[in-house]
Enzyme design. Structure first.
Site, PDB file in Angstrom:
ATOM      1  N   ARG A 225    -128.188 -49.229 -44.722  1.00 25.80           N
ATOM      2  CA  ARG A 225    -127.836 -48.664 -46.024  1.00 25.80           C
ATOM      3  C   ARG A 225    -126.676 -49.472 -46.594  1.00 25.80           C
ATOM      4  O   ARG A 225    -125.789 -49.914 -45.853  1.00 25.80           O
ATOM      5  CB  ARG A 225    -127.409 -47.197 -45.904  1.00 25.80           C
ATOM      6  CG  ARG A 225    -128.564 -46.216 -45.793  1.00 25.80           C
ATOM      7  CD  ARG A 225    -129.398 -46.136 -47.088  1.00 25.80           C
ATOM      8  NE  ARG A 225    -130.506 -45.210 -47.008  1.00 25.80           N
ATOM      9  CZ  ARG A 225    -131.783 -45.541 -46.735  1.00 25.80           C
ATOM     10  NH1 ARG A 225    -132.110 -46.797 -46.499  1.00 25.80           N
ATOM     11  NH2 ARG A 225    -132.719 -44.624 -46.714  1.00 25.80           N
ATOM     12  N   HIS A 273    -134.738 -54.042 -51.021  1.00 21.32           N
ATOM     13  CA  HIS A 273    -135.062 -52.836 -50.247  1.00 21.32           C
ATOM     14  C   HIS A 273    -136.540 -52.819 -49.847  1.00 21.32           C
ATOM     15  O   HIS A 273    -137.273 -51.870 -50.144  1.00 21.32           O
ATOM     16  CB  HIS A 273    -134.697 -51.557 -51.023  1.00 21.32           C
ATOM     17  CG  HIS A 273    -134.522 -50.361 -50.122  1.00 21.32           C
ATOM     18  ND1 HIS A 273    -133.614 -49.369 -50.350  1.00 21.32           N
ATOM     19  CD2 HIS A 273    -135.156 -50.007 -48.969  1.00 21.32           C
ATOM     20  CE1 HIS A 273    -133.688 -48.443 -49.400  1.00 21.32           C
ATOM     21  NE2 HIS A 273    -134.628 -48.824 -48.542  1.00 21.32           N
TER      22      HIS A 273
HETATM   23  P1  NAP Z   1    -132.259 -42.713 -36.180  1.00 23.57           P
HETATM   24  O1  NAP Z   1    -133.420 -42.722 -35.254  1.00 23.57           O
HETATM   25  O2  NAP Z   1    -131.682 -41.413 -36.635  1.00 23.57           O
HETATM   26  O3  NAP Z   1    -131.114 -43.582 -35.466  1.00 23.57           O
HETATM   27  C1  NAP Z   1    -129.820 -43.657 -35.930  1.00 23.57           C
HETATM   28  C2  NAP Z   1    -128.970 -44.368 -34.886  1.00 23.57           C
HETATM   29  O4  NAP Z   1    -127.649 -44.509 -35.396  1.00 23.57           O
HETATM   30  C3  NAP Z   1    -128.858 -43.578 -33.567  1.00 23.57           C
HETATM   31  O5  NAP Z   1    -128.863 -44.444 -32.466  1.00 23.57           O
HETATM   32  C4  NAP Z   1    -127.490 -42.903 -33.710  1.00 23.57           C
HETATM   33  O6  NAP Z   1    -126.870 -42.603 -32.481  1.00 23.57           O
HETATM   34  C5  NAP Z   1    -126.733 -43.985 -34.438  1.00 23.57           C
HETATM   35  N1  NAP Z   1    -125.555 -43.407 -35.111  1.00 23.57           N
HETATM   36  C6  NAP Z   1    -125.516 -42.493 -36.106  1.00 23.57           C
HETATM   37  N2  NAP Z   1    -124.251 -42.199 -36.429  1.00 23.57           N
HETATM   38  C7  NAP Z   1    -123.466 -42.942 -35.601  1.00 23.57           C
HETATM   39  C8  NAP Z   1    -122.073 -43.072 -35.431  1.00 23.57           C
HETATM   40  N3  NAP Z   1    -121.211 -42.368 -36.172  1.00 23.57           N
HETATM   41  N4  NAP Z   1    -121.634 -43.926 -34.486  1.00 23.57           N
HETATM   42  C9  NAP Z   1    -122.490 -44.621 -33.710  1.00 23.57           C
HETATM   43  N5  NAP Z   1    -123.845 -44.555 -33.828  1.00 23.57           N
HETATM   44  C10 NAP Z   1    -124.308 -43.718 -34.765  1.00 23.57           C
HETATM   45  O7  NAP Z   1    -132.567 -43.531 -37.509  1.00 23.57           O
HETATM   46  P2  NAP Z   1    -133.699 -44.657 -37.722  1.00 23.57           P
HETATM   47  O8  NAP Z   1    -135.014 -44.031 -37.939  1.00 23.57           O
HETATM   48  O9  NAP Z   1    -133.564 -45.676 -36.646  1.00 23.57           O
HETATM   49  O10 NAP Z   1    -133.221 -45.272 -39.130  1.00 23.57           O
HETATM   50  C11 NAP Z   1    -131.939 -45.852 -39.282  1.00 23.57           C
HETATM   51  C12 NAP Z   1    -131.653 -46.089 -40.761  1.00 23.57           C
HETATM   52  O11 NAP Z   1    -132.422 -47.196 -41.242  1.00 23.57           O
HETATM   53  C13 NAP Z   1    -132.063 -44.946 -41.688  1.00 23.57           C
HETATM   54  O12 NAP Z   1    -131.108 -43.916 -41.695  1.00 23.57           O
HETATM   55  C14 NAP Z   1    -132.135 -45.651 -43.020  1.00 23.57           C
HETATM   56  O13 NAP Z   1    -130.870 -45.612 -43.628  1.00 23.57           O
HETATM   57  C15 NAP Z   1    -132.482 -47.099 -42.658  1.00 23.57           C
HETATM   58  N6  NAP Z   1    -133.840 -47.507 -43.118  1.00 23.57           N
HETATM   59  C16 NAP Z   1    -133.940 -48.547 -43.988  1.00 23.57           C
HETATM   60  C17 NAP Z   1    -135.203 -48.980 -44.399  1.00 23.57           C
HETATM   61  C18 NAP Z   1    -135.340 -50.172 -45.318  1.00 23.57           C
HETATM   62  O14 NAP Z   1    -136.439 -50.451 -45.797  1.00 23.57           O
HETATM   63  N7  NAP Z   1    -134.300 -50.920 -45.572  1.00 23.57           N
HETATM   64  C19 NAP Z   1    -136.345 -48.340 -43.941  1.00 23.57           C
HETATM   65  C20 NAP Z   1    -136.200 -47.269 -43.073  1.00 23.57           C
HETATM   66  C21 NAP Z   1    -134.938 -46.867 -42.649  1.00 23.57           C
HETATM   67  P3  NAP Z   1    -127.505 -41.553 -31.439  1.00 23.57           P
HETATM   68  O15 NAP Z   1    -128.725 -42.263 -30.882  1.00 23.57           O
HETATM   69  O16 NAP Z   1    -126.452 -41.362 -30.438  1.00 23.57           O
HETATM   70  O17 NAP Z   1    -127.866 -40.335 -32.226  1.00 23.57           O
END
Ligand code: NAP
Length: 310
Positions: A225, A273
């Site tokens: 993000r 994006h």
């Molecule tokens: P997810 O499964 O919820 O994983 C989030 C990860 O971030 C987890 O490992 C979490 O830790 C870690 N995290 C969250 N807050 C933290 C903190 N304060 N300190 C350290 N680690 C932290 O999310 P995801 O499905 O992988 O997606 C990640 C992000 O990618 C989405 O939220 C979105 O913003 C982005 N995204 C972008 C696109 C694009 O096209 N550019 C597409 C899809 C998604 P824990 O494992 O300990 O909970």
């Protein structure tokens, strides 16, 4: 009685989702009436995109869950009218797309592909890149996407470190957490990939102080993000050489305004994006499975923790 499923997303999305959702619901054994409009009090499930017209959930008095079409939930998680479970999107197609985008951009910088793409001028530039095993790649965020990208990079031979909120154990990845873990993760990040959600804790996580902990000339790749990066600090670090290149897919304001300094910066690559999209065929199966679970009294998949914000 069929369950009433409201499709609350931009109208153009209906064209791509209607058929896959209907067939996935049938395949999951759910008798459903899927529509773009219902009287709110008759809705059982809301398939949701945060940019839809639905911003007040209070009239949906009997709805059992909001099923987000996006992985990111920062635009809905704080909605005080939302009092029912919220599930985010974890979709095989979305994950695969992110793995391809991240490995492609990591390999571009690892191999210094640009040297030859932009160097077709008669000069014989023999740059031999190190092997992947001598290249440190760090991923901030070891969730659905970060873990899959990390595993793909491990299969290519990279030295991969990952950082998350809670401790993890992923074969081949040096898993780190906590403040000390972040320092260690950044210190080996010749290439840094940001795959954290945007929450109050992760905003501006890449700033002057954290960039100073990375190897000089490191590359930043951000498909997470825009709010994860302090933009002024990144521009300063690119200008003074602390950061060698930034490949950015997401921004505070999207579309990125035409006069934003990122567009013209020689060491920035902007992508609009497109790192990964939710794929209707596979995402429809996830939505249908969650509705099936709701009807069977089973726990929903991929529930968002409202306190954590993701
Ligand atoms: P997810 O499964 O919820 O994983 C989030 C990860 O971030 C987890 O490992 C979490 O830790 C870690 N995290 C969250 N807050 C933290 C903190 N304060 N300190 C350290 N680690 C932290 O999310 P995801 O499905 O992988 O997606 C990640 C992000 O990618 C989405 O939220 C979105 O913003 C982005 N995204 C972008 C696109 C694009 O096209 N550019 C597409 C899809 C998604 P824990 O494992 O300990 O909970």
């Amino acid at each position: 009685m069929p369950v009433n499923v409201l499709f609350a997303a931009l109208p153009e999305r209906w064209k791509t989702y209607e058929a896959p959702l209907k067939s996935a619901l049938t395949a999951a054994g759910v008798e459903a009436d899927l529509r773009m409009e219902f009287p709110p009090e008759k809705v059982d499930y809301i398939v949701y995109a945060p940019n839809s017209e639905v911003q007040d959930f209070s009239p949906f008095t009997r709805a059992r869950a909001v099923l987000n079409l996006w992985a990111g939930v920062e635009d809905v998680v704080g909605n005080e009218t939302l009092r029912i479970p919220l599930a985010r999107m974890v979709d095989h197609g979305l994950t695969q797309g992110m793995v391809e985008w991240v490995t492609g951009h990591v390999l571009r910088h690892h191999l210094n592909t640009d040297l030859h793409v932009h160097g077709q001028d008669g000069e014989w530039r023999r740059y031999v890149p190190p092997l992947a095993g001598d290249r440190g790649v760090t991923i901030l965020g070891l969730g659905a996407l970060g873990t899959a990208c990390g595993q793909a990079l491990v299969r290519l031979g990279f030295k991969v470190a990952g950082w998350s909120r809670s401790p993890k154990n992923v074969p081949g990845i040096t898993c780190l957490s906590g403040e000390e873990g972040l320092r260690e993760a950044l210190s080996s990040a010749e290439i840094l990939v940001l795959l954290l959600p945007f929450t109050p804790q992760t905003g501006n996580i890449l700033n002057a102080a954290t960039m100073a902990q990375m190897p000089k000339g490191a590359v930043v790749i951000n498909p997470g993000r825009g709010q994860l990066i302090d933009d002024d600090a990144l521009l300063a670090a690119l200008d003074n050489g602390r950061i060698g290149h930034a490949t950015l897919d997401v921004f505070r304001v999207e579309p990125l305004p035409a006069d934003h300094p990122y567009w013209a910066h020689p060491r920035v690559t902007v992508t609009p994006h497109i790192a990964s999209e939710t794929r209707p065929e596979t995402a429809a199966q996830v939505i249908a499975e969650n509705i099936r679970r709701g009807e069977a009294g089973a726990p929903f998949l991929y529930l968002v923790d409202r306190e954590r914000g993701y």
